[in-house]
Design a protein around this motif. Sequence first.
Motif, short mmCIF file in Angstrom:
data_model
loop_
_atom_site.label_atom_id
_atom_site.label_comp_id
_atom_site.label_asym_id
_atom_site.label_seq_id
_atom_site.Cartn_x
_atom_site.Cartn_y
_atom_site.Cartn_z
N UNK B 102 -19.70 16.69 14.15
CA UNK B 102 -20.73 16.23 15.07
C UNK B 102 -20.96 14.93 15.08
N UNK B 188 -28.58 10.55 12.12
CA UNK B 188 -28.70 9.53 10.92
C UNK B 188 -27.07 9.30 10.80
N UNK B 191 -25.44 7.39 13.60
CA UNK B 191 -25.76 6.01 13.43
C UNK B 191 -24.79 5.21 12.42
N UNK B 192 -24.75 5.83 11.16
CA UNK B 192 -23.86 5.31 10.27
C UNK B 192 -22.39 5.18 10.70
N UNK B 230 -16.58 4.83 5.35
CA UNK B 230 -17.88 5.27 5.60
C UNK B 230 -18.03 6.79 5.45
N UNK B 233 -18.94 7.55 2.17
CA UNK B 233 -20.50 7.42 1.76
C UNK B 233 -21.16 8.49 2.46
N UNK B 236 -20.76 11.60 0.40
CA UNK B 236 -21.37 11.31 -0.96
C UNK B 236 -23.01 11.63 -0.89
N UNK B 244 -30.20 18.49 -3.65
CA UNK B 244 -31.63 18.33 -3.86
C UNK B 244 -32.48 19.07 -3.02
N UNK B 288 -28.58 22.05 -13.63
CA UNK B 288 -28.26 21.27 -12.60
C UNK B 288 -27.87 20.00 -12.94
N UNK B 289 -28.20 19.39 -14.00
CA UNK B 289 -27.77 18.06 -14.19
C UNK B 289 -26.03 18.06 -14.48
N UNK B 292 -24.52 18.22 -11.29
CA UNK B 292 -24.41 16.91 -10.50
C UNK B 292 -23.50 16.08 -11.10
N UNK B 296 -20.33 14.29 -9.22
CA UNK B 296 -20.28 12.84 -8.92
C UNK B 296 -19.03 12.29 -9.59
N UNK B 300 -16.32 10.46 -7.31
CA UNK B 300 -15.98 9.01 -7.71
C UNK B 300 -14.37 9.15 -7.83
N UNK B 313 -19.91 -1.42 -0.29
CA UNK B 313 -19.65 -1.58 -1.80
C UNK B 313 -20.17 -3.15 -2.22
#
Lengths: 283, 313
Positions: B102, B188, B191-192, B230, B233, B236, B244, B288-289, B292, B296, B300, B313
Amino acid sequence: MGKEKNHGKKKFSVQKLFVYLFLIAGSLASLFPFYYMFVMATRINREINQVPPPFTPGADLVSNFQKVLNNIDFFGAMWNSFFVATTVTLGTLLLCSLAGYTFAKLEFKGKAFLFTAILVTMMVPPQLGLIPQYYIITSLGWLNDFRAIIIPGLINAFGIFWMRQYIKEAVPFEIIEAARIDGCSHFRTYWNIVVPTVLPAFATLGIIVFMTVWNDFLWPLVVLRDPSMQTLQVALRSLNDARQLDYGMLMSGTFWATVPLLIVFLLFNRLFIQSLSEGAVKS
Amino acid sequence: MKAAQSTQIDPSKKPKGNREKRRTALAAYFFVSPFFILFLIFGLFPMVFSFYLAFFRWDGLGEMTYVGLANFQFIFNDPVFYSSILNTFIIGLLGTLPQIIFAILIAFALNSALIKFRNTFRTIIFLPYITSVVAVAIIFGVVFNNQPFGFVNYLLSLADIEPIRWNAEYWPVKIAIATMVFWRWVGYNTIIFLAGMQSIPKELYEAAKIDGATISQQIRLITLPMLKPITLFVVFTATIGSLQLFTEPLIFLGRNLREEGITMVAYLWRDAFVYNSFGTASAAAIALFFIIIVLTVVNLLITSRMGRSKKVG
């Protein structure tokens, strides 16, 4: 050829209509919860519990807010939020710009390593250390103390990164060198030359930090237990946790907590949007 | 420090002496030290201590008792722990995937040349983002009320659908929470994306229009490829944000956090601050660590495979 052009224009306006309808629908979806919140904030429970629920404002805006004031120290909580957010923002701006200046303009051993270390810390999700953090705060005797929010809130890797980028571009080496030759200390160079030059970067980072602290919930919930120390978000939640929910009162509390932020946003709308998108696109 | 430096610098030369270098280094370490001191106390130490704590039984006040792997055994045998992982992923996916789609569509609409009131639309669509998560969760808690008078249930009743118990059933809970996430973040991200689209050269679209490309072709062949950095990003940050997720389920479900909607952070919060079981909560934090870390690394890998961009970047 003329025909083709006409055809193109006609097609365009249908699309345009479609685009407008889409945007209007999106805007309504965006605004409706705000409106609904206002409607509920002006009604008493008996009216809310009807089928169909009311869709127009009622007459109980003031009395609902009276009930909020009877249940929580609304203005006290708002002041707490304001105080904490302002302090963290000012402190972060100072520390981040100072560190940003250092990484942008000073030469020293281990600079690259330290800077990389800062960037790596951004990857660490803050919730993972939640329990030991709570333990540290308890040992320091900072439970129910604003220091529990303010001091850890001053670490901001993104802020350092952001200030470094800005200072690197905005402040020429020559000016700094000239200041140094004239006998300015590093701190005075920073304070008298760098700070005035990067005020726009302060505004941007300040908005981001202030909003983050103002809206934060998990950490204040954990460390600020005393009702008189609670921030607005935590106080709102305690309204929500009541056994018998008074929806009118609840929405009144949420409504009046949202209004100040809305006003600030509409005043600085452009700066807000610009800063958040810049912050995101550059990070 | 200030006064000592001023007299010793030769005005005709760049300050290059060893003394000057040492002074600069000292000032530099002094200026960056607050971050590192605070990070050691409130960032790194807690992380390490979490690993330690996971092997102890502790109620937060009394003695810590070493229990070996018992905490891990406990959470790995706790069906609610698995629910919390699954919920986090389901709600994350439900909340973010439609959100990104959207956001791109709205940004594209806002970016098209002939739109009037662009700033007004942009402001309105961005508005939910500035609202606090707590407020959003409270508002949607009322919108998704279980009773027939709840707004969504009322709408459903118009289509002759029975009232749904939004905070108690498997999918309704997830849909309600995902809706809150969607509503707050779509503007939000719009806008990005809009910022990204405005950096795409107009000539590309003009050339495409001359070649007779339709709108959907323009989106597919110009906008999306140019927006790749974008998009990465946004994906990510959305992934991290989903992992969280805490406030929405807590406000919506109350402090006992039903199994249908509990998330990973909510699970560890409840263990620690409702059940006073800091050991198992730390074990959950470790789990959880690792989740993540894995996500991640995957993120990456995808990012670097797709190539670094000039924009991000």
